[in-house]
Design a protein around this motif. Structure first.
Motif, PDB file in Angstrom:
ATOM      1  N   TYR A  46      36.351 -17.609  19.519  1.00 15.43           N
ATOM      2  CA  TYR A  46      35.970 -18.842  19.367  1.00 15.43           C
ATOM      3  C   TYR A  46      35.061 -19.278  20.059  1.00 15.43           C
ATOM      4  CZ  TYR A  46      40.541 -18.894  16.796  1.00 15.43           C
ATOM      5  OH  TYR A  46      41.686 -18.412  16.145  1.00 15.43           O
ATOM      6  N   ARG A 124      49.268 -14.813  26.252  1.00 17.13           N
ATOM      7  CA  ARG A 124      50.154 -14.652  24.765  1.00 17.13           C
ATOM      8  C   ARG A 124      51.462 -15.039  25.100  1.00 17.13           C
ATOM      9  NH1 ARG A 124      45.953 -10.677  24.141  1.00 17.13           N
ATOM     10  NH2 ARG A 124      44.706 -11.047  22.171  1.00 17.13           N
ATOM     11  N   TYR A 130      56.144 -21.723  25.205  1.00 19.91           N
ATOM     12  CA  TYR A 130      56.232 -22.983  24.840  1.00 19.91           C
ATOM     13  C   TYR A 130      56.542 -23.283  23.204  1.00 19.91           C
ATOM     14  CZ  TYR A 130      51.398 -23.530  22.440  1.00 19.91           C
ATOM     15  OH  TYR A 130      50.343 -23.415  21.655  1.00 19.91           O
ATOM     16  N   GLY A 152      49.199  -9.960  18.947  1.00 17.10           N
ATOM     17  CA  GLY A 152      49.451 -10.118  20.461  1.00 17.10           C
ATOM     18  C   GLY A 152      50.627 -11.322  20.579  1.00 17.10           C
ATOM     19  N   VAL A 153      50.451 -12.382  20.212  1.00 15.66           N
ATOM     20  CA  VAL A 153      51.372 -13.495  20.425  1.00 15.66           C
ATOM     21  C   VAL A 153      52.692 -13.308  19.653  1.00 15.66           C
ATOM     22  CG1 VAL A 153      52.031 -16.014  20.129  1.00 15.66           C
ATOM     23  CG2 VAL A 153      49.778 -15.401  20.754  1.00 15.66           C
ATOM     24  N   GLY A 173      49.873  -7.456   7.949  1.00 13.75           N
ATOM     25  CA  GLY A 173      48.819  -7.111   7.141  1.00 13.75           C
ATOM     26  C   GLY A 173      48.585  -5.675   6.704  1.00 13.75           C
ATOM     27  N   LYS A 177      51.353  -2.038  10.566  1.00 19.32           N
ATOM     28  CA  LYS A 177      51.836  -3.385  11.283  1.00 19.32           C
ATOM     29  C   LYS A 177      53.283  -4.111  10.999  1.00 19.32           C
ATOM     30  CE  LYS A 177      47.150  -5.173  12.300  1.00 19.32           C
ATOM     31  NZ  LYS A 177      46.285  -6.090  12.163  1.00 19.32           N
ATOM     32  N   TYR A 192      51.949 -10.121   3.669  1.00 17.20           N
ATOM     33  CA  TYR A 192      51.185 -11.412   3.247  1.00 17.20           C
ATOM     34  C   TYR A 192      49.996 -11.411   2.416  1.00 17.20           C
ATOM     35  CZ  TYR A 192      49.315 -12.270   7.999  1.00 17.20           C
ATOM     36  OH  TYR A 192      48.431 -11.891   9.195  1.00 17.20           O
ATOM     37  N   PHE A 238      48.947 -23.096  15.290  1.00 19.31           N
ATOM     38  CA  PHE A 238      48.533 -23.109  16.714  1.00 19.31           C
ATOM     39  C   PHE A 238      47.470 -21.875  16.685  1.00 19.31           C
ATOM     40  CE2 PHE A 238      50.263 -18.744  18.046  1.00 19.31           C
ATOM     41  CZ  PHE A 238      50.957 -18.462  17.016  1.00 19.31           C
ATOM     42  N   SER A 241      43.007 -17.623  13.095  1.00 19.80           N
ATOM     43  CA  SER A 241      42.491 -16.268  12.940  1.00 19.80           C
ATOM     44  C   SER A 241      41.607 -16.153  11.831  1.00 19.80           C
ATOM     45  CB  SER A 241      43.385 -15.163  12.908  1.00 19.80           C
ATOM     46  OG  SER A 241      44.125 -15.428  14.207  1.00 19.80           O
ATOM     47  N   PRO A 264      49.733 -27.435  18.384  1.00 16.86           N
ATOM     48  CA  PRO A 264      49.589 -27.582  20.268  1.00 16.86           C
ATOM     49  C   PRO A 264      48.484 -26.579  20.564  1.00 16.86           C
ATOM     50  CG  PRO A 264      51.330 -26.023  19.112  1.00 16.86           C
ATOM     51  CD  PRO A 264      50.485 -26.763  18.108  1.00 16.86           C
ATOM     52  N   LEU A 266      48.233 -24.340  24.337  1.00 16.25           N
ATOM     53  CA  LEU A 266      48.955 -23.808  25.846  1.00 16.25           C
ATOM     54  C   LEU A 266      48.379 -24.760  27.129  1.00 16.25           C
ATOM     55  CD1 LEU A 266      50.503 -21.544  27.516  1.00 16.25           C
ATOM     56  CD2 LEU A 266      48.466 -20.430  27.651  1.00 16.25           C
ATOM     57  N   ARG A 315      40.449  -7.390  12.748  1.00 15.03           N
ATOM     58  CA  ARG A 315      42.033  -7.135  12.391  1.00 15.03           C
ATOM     59  C   ARG A 315      42.647  -5.933  12.557  1.00 15.03           C
ATOM     60  NH1 ARG A 315      43.443 -10.689   6.578  1.00 15.03           N
ATOM     61  NH2 ARG A 315      45.375 -10.388   7.018  1.00 15.03           N
TER      62      ARG A 315
HETATM   63  P1  NDP Z   1      46.563 -11.421  17.078  1.00 14.20           P
HETATM   64  O1  NDP Z   1      46.737 -10.167  17.891  1.00 14.20           O
HETATM   65  O2  NDP Z   1      47.679 -12.067  16.411  1.00 14.20           O
HETATM   66  O3  NDP Z   1      45.250 -11.216  16.171  1.00 14.20           O
HETATM   67  C1  NDP Z   1      45.199 -11.827  15.014  1.00 14.20           C
HETATM   68  C2  NDP Z   1      45.873 -11.534  13.723  1.00 14.20           C
HETATM   69  O4  NDP Z   1      45.857 -12.364  12.565  1.00 14.20           O
HETATM   70  C3  NDP Z   1      45.129 -10.252  13.117  1.00 14.20           C
HETATM   71  O5  NDP Z   1      45.672  -9.003  13.650  1.00 14.20           O
HETATM   72  C4  NDP Z   1      45.844 -10.116  11.609  1.00 14.20           C
HETATM   73  O6  NDP Z   1      47.175  -9.750  11.595  1.00 14.20           O
HETATM   74  C5  NDP Z   1      46.082 -11.707  11.594  1.00 14.20           C
HETATM   75  N1  NDP Z   1      44.839 -12.386  10.641  1.00 14.20           N
HETATM   76  C6  NDP Z   1      44.940 -12.861   9.394  1.00 14.20           C
HETATM   77  N2  NDP Z   1      43.958 -12.837   8.810  1.00 14.20           N
HETATM   78  C7  NDP Z   1      43.030 -12.626   9.609  1.00 14.20           C
HETATM   79  C8  NDP Z   1      41.558 -12.762   9.614  1.00 14.20           C
HETATM   80  N3  NDP Z   1      40.811 -13.380   8.482  1.00 14.20           N
HETATM   81  N4  NDP Z   1      40.776 -12.251  10.670  1.00 14.20           N
HETATM   82  C9  NDP Z   1      41.544 -11.846  11.842  1.00 14.20           C
HETATM   83  N5  NDP Z   1      42.701 -11.741  11.830  1.00 14.20           N
HETATM   84  C10 NDP Z   1      43.507 -12.230  10.851  1.00 14.20           C
HETATM   85  O7  NDP Z   1      45.647 -12.474  18.174  1.00 14.20           O
HETATM   86  P2  NDP Z   1      46.076 -13.274  19.430  1.00 14.20           P
HETATM   87  O8  NDP Z   1      47.530 -12.724  19.618  1.00 14.20           O
HETATM   88  O9  NDP Z   1      45.009 -13.332  20.339  1.00 14.20           O
HETATM   89  O10 NDP Z   1      46.163 -14.722  18.797  1.00 14.20           O
HETATM   90  C11 NDP Z   1      46.724 -15.064  17.662  1.00 14.20           C
HETATM   91  C12 NDP Z   1      46.369 -16.516  17.380  1.00 14.20           C
HETATM   92  O11 NDP Z   1      47.005 -17.341  18.107  1.00 14.20           O
HETATM   93  C13 NDP Z   1      44.838 -16.778  17.386  1.00 14.20           C
HETATM   94  O12 NDP Z   1      44.712 -17.591  16.090  1.00 14.20           O
HETATM   95  C14 NDP Z   1      44.764 -17.573  18.480  1.00 14.20           C
HETATM   96  O13 NDP Z   1      43.679 -18.480  18.549  1.00 14.20           O
HETATM   97  C15 NDP Z   1      46.200 -18.325  18.634  1.00 14.20           C
HETATM   98  N6  NDP Z   1      46.478 -18.670  19.827  1.00 14.20           N
HETATM   99  C16 NDP Z   1      46.819 -20.103  20.285  1.00 14.20           C
HETATM  100  C17 NDP Z   1      47.298 -20.498  21.515  1.00 14.20           C
HETATM  101  C18 NDP Z   1      47.696 -22.021  21.418  1.00 14.20           C
HETATM  102  O14 NDP Z   1      47.993 -22.250  22.413  1.00 14.20           O
HETATM  103  N7  NDP Z   1      47.228 -22.849  20.604  1.00 14.20           N
HETATM  104  C19 NDP Z   1      47.376 -19.755  22.430  1.00 14.20           C
HETATM  105  C20 NDP Z   1      47.198 -18.147  21.938  1.00 14.20           C
HETATM  106  C21 NDP Z   1      46.845 -17.854  20.956  1.00 14.20           C
HETATM  107  P3  NDP Z   1      47.513  -9.023  10.396  1.00 14.20           P
HETATM  108  O15 NDP Z   1      46.515  -7.842  10.002  1.00 14.20           O
HETATM  109  O16 NDP Z   1      48.766  -8.523  10.336  1.00 14.20           O
HETATM  110  O17 NDP Z   1      47.099  -9.945   9.236  1.00 14.20           O
END
Ligand code: NDP
Length: 325
Positions: A46, A124, A130, A152-153, A173, A177, A192, A238, A241, A264, A266, A315
């Motif tokens: 981002y 993460r 939280y 990750g989270v 996805g 996974k 999903y 939160f 993606s 929210p 972090l 992804r």
């Molecule tokens: P992830 O490892 O969860 O990666 C993102 C996953 O989201 C992908 O692997 C995929 O899993 C899924 N996904 C679904 N649709 C899409 C798409 N169109 N493009 C990409 N990925 C997609 O990432 P993180 O652990 O780094 O972070 C997860 C999310 O949590 C992020 O959105 C991040 O911004 C947010 N976050 C927010 C925080 C906060 O405090 N608000 C703190 C930390 C993270 P699949 O293939 O299974 O669908």
């Protein structure tokens, strides 16, 4: 002089440049650290694209790292030279061999937590903490839905929620996974990508719906997630993606059963030093006891961060990841 990944203009991964950059000397309240490893998180994407504005360019991205304290500035009491430390959150600037950072953001690492592991789990893992304790009081008997459960989270939140006594339903996805999400502890995993998540949730919960949804996917899942909740359930949106959630009428929350919605960050949950240390301590505890495993499924040298961004946004990743310095 040391090296860092510098972003001169918002855009694609080609805008990330490996350059010499002076980390400077630590000012009052700061520490100079040498990273052993640096985390890669969705928020870095981002920041790169400009979806989340940066205070100024050029900038060094990165919100998470771990290493050793080289020197401290005037008035620093939180850490000392030679100590192993880790951090997650602002100010950005982790994609560097060395950096100065406010010492109050640093957490000393216990012996049980290797430095490289810390770089992969702080952001993460404290987020999982939280989400489970701050956004909703997850406990024995809670039923929850977590999207991207193999991510990750997700891969840290799932076993932690199970440990608290929750019934955990995940989405993922791909078949690989979904296997990982089950291995992490999910009681049920839903594909999903084929839709029908809300209907499947009703089946799994005898028509009731879940107490809380953890939705980091955003645009693609947001409205369906609301349909998965029980009356007065809590929607924790939160992340985004798949893209930002479009504006919507709050009346939607009433129509679906007087739902609660939180968006929210972090940063707020760990802004005060005592909160940061409490989150880190709980994370170190569950990792050291083996409740939560840290899966570093991908790693790259720091100079190749572009590959990490590409893998994360397309992804292709599971679990967590680090950049080795
Ligand atoms: P992830 O490892 O969860 O990666 C993102 C996953 O989201 C992908 O692997 C995929 O899993 C899924 N996904 C679904 N649709 C899409 C798409 N169109 N493009 C990409 N990925 C997609 O990432 P993180 O652990 O780094 O972070 C997860 C999310 O949590 C992020 O959105 C991040 O911004 C947010 N976050 C927010 C925080 C906060 O405090 N608000 C703190 C930390 C993270 P699949 O293939 O299974 O669908």
């Amino acid at each position: 002089m040391s090296k860092a990944i510098v972003l001169h203009a918002h855009g694609g991964v080609d805008n990330l440049h490996w350059e010499e950059r002076d980390p400077g000397r630590p000012g009052a309240g700061e520490a100079l650290i040498r990273h052993e490893a640096v985390g890669v998180n969705f928020i870095d994407i981002y920041h790169r694209t400009g979806l989340y504005p940066l205070p100024a360019l050029p900038a060094v991205l990165g919100m998470e790292g771990a290493g050793i304290v080289l020197a401290v500035g005037e008035g620093v009491t939180e850490v000392q030279p030679g100590q192993r430390v880790a951090y997650a959150g602002r100010p950005i600037g982790a994609y560097a061999e060395e950096r100065c950072i406010p010492a109050r953001r640093l957490v000393p690492l216990p012996d049980a937590i290797p430095t490289r592991m810390a770089a992969a789990m702080m952001l993460r893992g404290m987020t999982a903490r939280y989400l489970l304790h701050g956004c909703y009081p997850v406990r024995q008997g809670t039923t929850l839905l977590v999207h991207a459960a193999a991510g990750g989270v997700g891969s840290m939140l799932v076993p932690w929620a199970c440990h608290l006594g929750a019934t955990v339903i995940g989405t993922a996805g791909s078949p690989e996974k979904r296997e990982k999400a089950l291995a992490a502890g999910c009681h049920h995993v839903i594909d999903y990508r084929t839709g029908g998540v809300a209907a499947r949730i009703r089946e799994l919960t005898d028509g009731r719906g879940v107490d809380v949804v953890y939705d980091s996917v955003g645009q693609a899942t947001f409205m369906d997630s609301l349909d998965c909740l029980r009356p007065m359930g809590t929607m924790v949106s939160f992340g985004q993606s798949s893209g930002a959630v479009p504006p919507f009428d709050p009346g939607v929350l009433a129509a679906r059963g007087s739902l609660f919605l939180t968006r929210p960050s972090l940063m707020h949950y760990t802004e005060r030093r005592e909160d940061l240390l409490a989150h880190a301590a709980d994370l170190f505890d569950v990792v050291a006891r083996g409740v939560v495993s840290v899966h570093i499924d991908q790693s790259w040298p720091l100079a190749q961060v572009a590959e990490a961004h590409t893998a994360l946004e397309s992804r292709r990743t599971t679990g967590t990841m680090v950049l080795d310095v």
